[in-house]
Design a protein around this motif. Structure first.
Motif, short mmCIF file in Angstrom:
data_model
loop_
_atom_site.label_atom_id
_atom_site.label_comp_id
_atom_site.label_asym_id
_atom_site.label_seq_id
_atom_site.Cartn_x
_atom_site.Cartn_y
_atom_site.Cartn_z
N ALA A 72 0.75 -1.17 0.00
CA ALA A 72 0.07 -0.01 0.16
C ALA A 72 0.87 1.19 0.12
CB ALA A 72 -0.85 -0.15 1.23
N ARG A 73 1.67 1.20 0.88
CA ARG A 73 2.86 2.52 0.86
C ARG A 73 3.70 2.72 -0.44
NH1 ARG A 73 5.35 1.40 6.85
NH2 ARG A 73 3.43 1.43 8.00
N ILE A 74 4.07 1.56 -0.93
CA ILE A 74 4.72 1.67 -2.09
C ILE A 74 3.93 2.34 -3.07
CG2 ILE A 74 6.13 0.62 -4.09
CD1 ILE A 74 7.14 -1.39 -1.62
N LEU A 75 2.63 1.91 -3.29
CA LEU A 75 1.82 2.34 -4.43
C LEU A 75 1.33 3.61 -4.26
CD1 LEU A 75 -1.02 -0.51 -4.81
CD2 LEU A 75 0.97 -0.22 -6.21
N VAL A 76 1.32 4.19 -3.01
CA VAL A 76 0.67 5.60 -2.79
C VAL A 76 1.89 6.58 -3.21
CG1 VAL A 76 -0.24 7.30 -1.21
CG2 VAL A 76 -0.96 4.98 -0.91
N GLU A 77 3.10 6.14 -2.75
CA GLU A 77 4.19 7.00 -2.82
C GLU A 77 4.52 6.96 -4.42
OE1 GLU A 77 7.27 5.62 -0.09
OE2 GLU A 77 5.84 6.01 1.46
N ASN A 78 4.44 5.95 -5.00
CA ASN A 78 4.83 5.84 -6.60
C ASN A 78 3.61 6.90 -7.03
OD1 ASN A 78 6.88 4.32 -6.17
ND2 ASN A 78 5.98 2.48 -6.98
N ALA A 79 2.35 6.70 -6.53
CA ALA A 79 1.29 7.45 -7.49
C ALA A 79 1.37 8.80 -7.23
CB ALA A 79 -0.15 6.87 -6.72
N ARG A 80 1.96 9.17 -6.11
CA ARG A 80 2.21 10.58 -5.79
C ARG A 80 3.31 11.11 -6.64
NH1 ARG A 80 5.51 11.42 -0.40
NH2 ARG A 80 7.14 10.35 -2.11
N ASN A 81 4.53 10.32 -6.94
CA ASN A 81 5.48 10.80 -7.80
C ASN A 81 4.97 10.88 -9.12
OD1 ASN A 81 7.13 10.90 -5.52
ND2 ASN A 81 7.90 8.77 -5.79
#
Lengths: 473, 473
Positions: free
Chosen positions: A14-23
């Motif tokens: 979940a964290r990786i997805l949100v951070e990638n999405a933000r980037n």
């Protein structure tokens, strides 16, 4: 440390997805509306050939709905959407004065997390992704467990196509390990900007984020004596039986003015409705087990013949809906529970207006009303209903399941029918890409002479144009 | 059983208020917009003579702000609001086609619960009540403990006036026993439809309701070399010192293009700004104790002379703001904490654009940006800022505290500056009565010839008219 518990893996994902999405969104926010529109156009073109396969997967996985209807609906919906989208400017400059000063700017919210419904998986997933792209957001899809494989497959297809046409990696993703803790992590993550739910998650989870809820719930339909009865009945039957009754605005309670009740019934019978005998109704209810505003999951999205068979009574091969005839609207009536299958309750109350009031009070109490439908050619009656009924949309002389989604209707095309009036989410309207943005307003001093130039009229006539375009199309 | 614990009494009061509010709203929902407008008109007329007394109470109770400024602001705000409100149609029929079919209807949400800010008590309380009445909702005010007596007094005055002119009892109320459990009861009650917070409650409390958050937070202001420097500086000083720096859009960080920095500084000094010496700054920070995005509460709403005195240094009698001169924007700078008093940080960074970026990133990280201000006459620069800066509103060549509220500006008049970009609430715009309603849309079939009549143009030009009316006023 080689041990990795499932819930923690899910949180990590979940964290990786949100951070990638933000980037990724950090890049996308500089894309122009026209560029995103081009990507969507390509996407719709490329995805169209895969629709039949998607639908196949969905119905095989969920065991719900009608393949033929789903395919037709998807093609109709997407082709209308493709026509409408280029007219929607939702990000970047929205309004300029004649001196060239920008007055309003549309801004993507950032990272949007969407929970597509388990009942219209292909439609919901595609639509959530398309409005996410259109509005310059990153979008993370959380698949429903009942439609897990289909959802992941669709998201990957869309992702591949869009990345090919220029969307950055990370912009479209899907949570694959869907544990409760992973989902909680994603909906409460500080970089998540908004939740769209047409599925199970509601605002009982404290996400601290704006949530848009795509409502489901039975639509009451009224037939008044000035209606074209044959058209009205055909419309109700078509709409209620479409995709085996699973569409969000589908008619469930029919209330008919007494003077035309027997004629309406005759038309229903002629057009393939099966009126249940007392015994059949008993058998059907044993099968449906309606309670807590739902029915036995194995009945959802089954057609009328299948339901009859499962309930052990026989109907003609041409039967398209099952009708329970009732004298009164009553809160203990099992048919007031939401039923996602082609079953209709036909109320014969002598006092029509009173029955309308009662049915709507019921919906209201059950927090279940976002749409009503009416068939009438009396403008007074139509306007009275328009002013009084506590729902987000009213469908006039049309099949409610289609018109509520904006198909051949003056509403915006959308399969997310905002459920504010059902007590969920922040919006009552048909959700479009603009709802995933905010508007930045630029204040000019009204005392400065240099800014008193007349504001461009064209920009303000957008709403007019939009409706006219649909009406005159 | 004669024992009655305070928390339970508060819960009981909360329930009674919400139920009465719901019942009152059941009556109000049949009121016409014009009737509600008339009540508001009377209210503003009748309340105007009490404003001085309200302000007296507020400043005596909260020990914050400047009576003279507050009175002036209230009179200005209310007279402009009175002019604008009749042009806003937010409930009932909003759009009709030429055949007479109603196409859009505005609907009150029901019961709205408002938490006015403790810093602009009179303004906030009156405005919350007025937009509640305008939109046909019932409204329950939760007083802040710092402004308890003032708030209750204002609500009672408004209630008495409005009931005299026809609003039902229960429509306007105030929670008097404000325990945590009573507040929780009220914000989670099933009949509560929306929360407006300009005060302490935020979406960390899971109310499961749509929440509008009126943002506070320091506004960065940019002066570019094409600006009229004298006007720009006067504007910043007036705005920052107004009501001793407590208004929500008030300027806190000043970033100046290097080529004009010394001229800007000269103007500031001429117009009453006191530039702090290193020692004075040290003394001031000892007093303000900035941390967690706030300052020592006893400093909030004190004027520049009072602050200097409390910090044990002397300034001239004419001093209106205190300026801390800095070389660089830096995240550890104590001045990046929000300061509700007339203090400004003046950044001299050589690379102006870079400094802008940095200051905004800081705001963003601190979840603190809803407004920026800029002084420039270069349309390219203005439009670049308009397109890029991640805030809800941008103020051009005006005092930000006033213009952000729509006073002498093209924005809607409102003291609730939607704080979506600060991570709170669902809206980024200036909150008006319409935000307390939802829109019901009526779908007509675009295949039926009888509904293809051309939609009335007048209704669609509302947005245009509204802006023009303000510009040309």
């Amino acid at each position: 440390m080689s041990r990795a518990d499932k819930d923690l893996l899910s949180i990590q994902e979940a964290r990786i997805l949100v951070e990638n999405a933000r980037n990724a969104q950090f890049l996308v926010k500089d894309y122009k509306q026209s560029y995103l529109d081009k990507i969507i156009n390509q996407l719709i073109d490329d995805i169209t050939i895969e629709l039949a396969h998607f639908v196949d997967m969905e119905v095989n996985e969920t065991k719900r709905g009608c393949k033929k209807d789903k395919e037709w609906l998807l093609n109709t919906f997407l082709s209308q959407l493709k026509k409408e989208l280029p007219n929607q400017q939702c990000i970047g400059e929205l309004l300029k004065d004649s001196a060239g000063n920008i007055l309003k700017v549309g801004v993507p919210l950032g990272v949007v997390v969407a929970f597509p419904s388990e009942n219209n998986v292909v439609l919901n997933t595609l639509y959530s992704l398309i409005i996410g792209i259109k509005s310059g957001n990153s979008i993370i899809i959380i698949p429903d467990n009942q439609a897990y494989c289909t959802t992941i497959h669709i998201v990957n297809s869309v992702k591949n196509i869009c990345e090919k046409y220029g969307l950055p990696v990370g912009c479209i993703t899907c949570l694959e390990s869907t544990s409760e803790s992973g989902i909680l992590e994603i909906v409460t993550h500080k970089n998540t900007s908004m939740i769209i739910s047409a599925g199970k998650i509601t605002n009982t989870t404290n996400t601290q984020k704006p949530m848009i809820y795509g409502g489901t719930g039975g639509t009451p339909v009224f037939i008044e004596h000035t209606a074209n009865i044959s058209n009205a009945v055909q419309s109700v039957i078509d709409s209620r039986s479409l995709d085996n009754g699973m569409l969000p605005g589908s008619e469930q309670y029919l209330i008919v003015e007494q003077s035309i009740a027997s004629e309406v019934k005759k038309h229903f019978q002629q057009k393939g409705a099966h009126f249940l005998s007392e015994e059949e109704e008993h058998q059907l209810l044993n099968l449906l087990q309606p309670k807590n505003n739902g029915i036995n999951p194995i009945c959802v999205g089954k057609n009328a013949r299948e339901l009859a068979k499962m309930a052990h009574f026989s109907v003609e091969e041409s039967t398209n809906i099952l009708v329970s005839e009732k004298n009164y609207v009553h809160e203990l009536d099992p048919f007031v529970n939401e039923m996602k299958c082609p079953v209709i309750a036909f109320y014969l109350e002598p006092d029509w207006m009173h029955a309308c009031e009662k049915s709507i009070r019921l919906l209201k109490e059950k927090n279940n009303g976002h749409t009503i439908a009416i068939h009438s050619n009396n403008i007074e009656v139509l306007n009275q209903f328009a002013l009084k009924k506590p729902v987000g949309r009213m469908i006039v002389n049309s099949p409610s399941s289609l018109a509520s989604m904006g198909i051949d209707s003056t509403l915006s095309i959308s399969c997310l029918l905002g459920g504010l009036t059902t007590g969920k989410g922040i919006s009552a309207k048909n959700i479009t890409a603009s709802d995933l943005t905010y508007m930045r307003e630029i204040s000019h001093s009204i005392k400065c002479v240099e800014y008193t130039s007349r504001v461009e009229e064209e920009s303000h006539e957008k709403m007019l144009e939009e409706i006219l375009r649909k009406i005159l199309a």
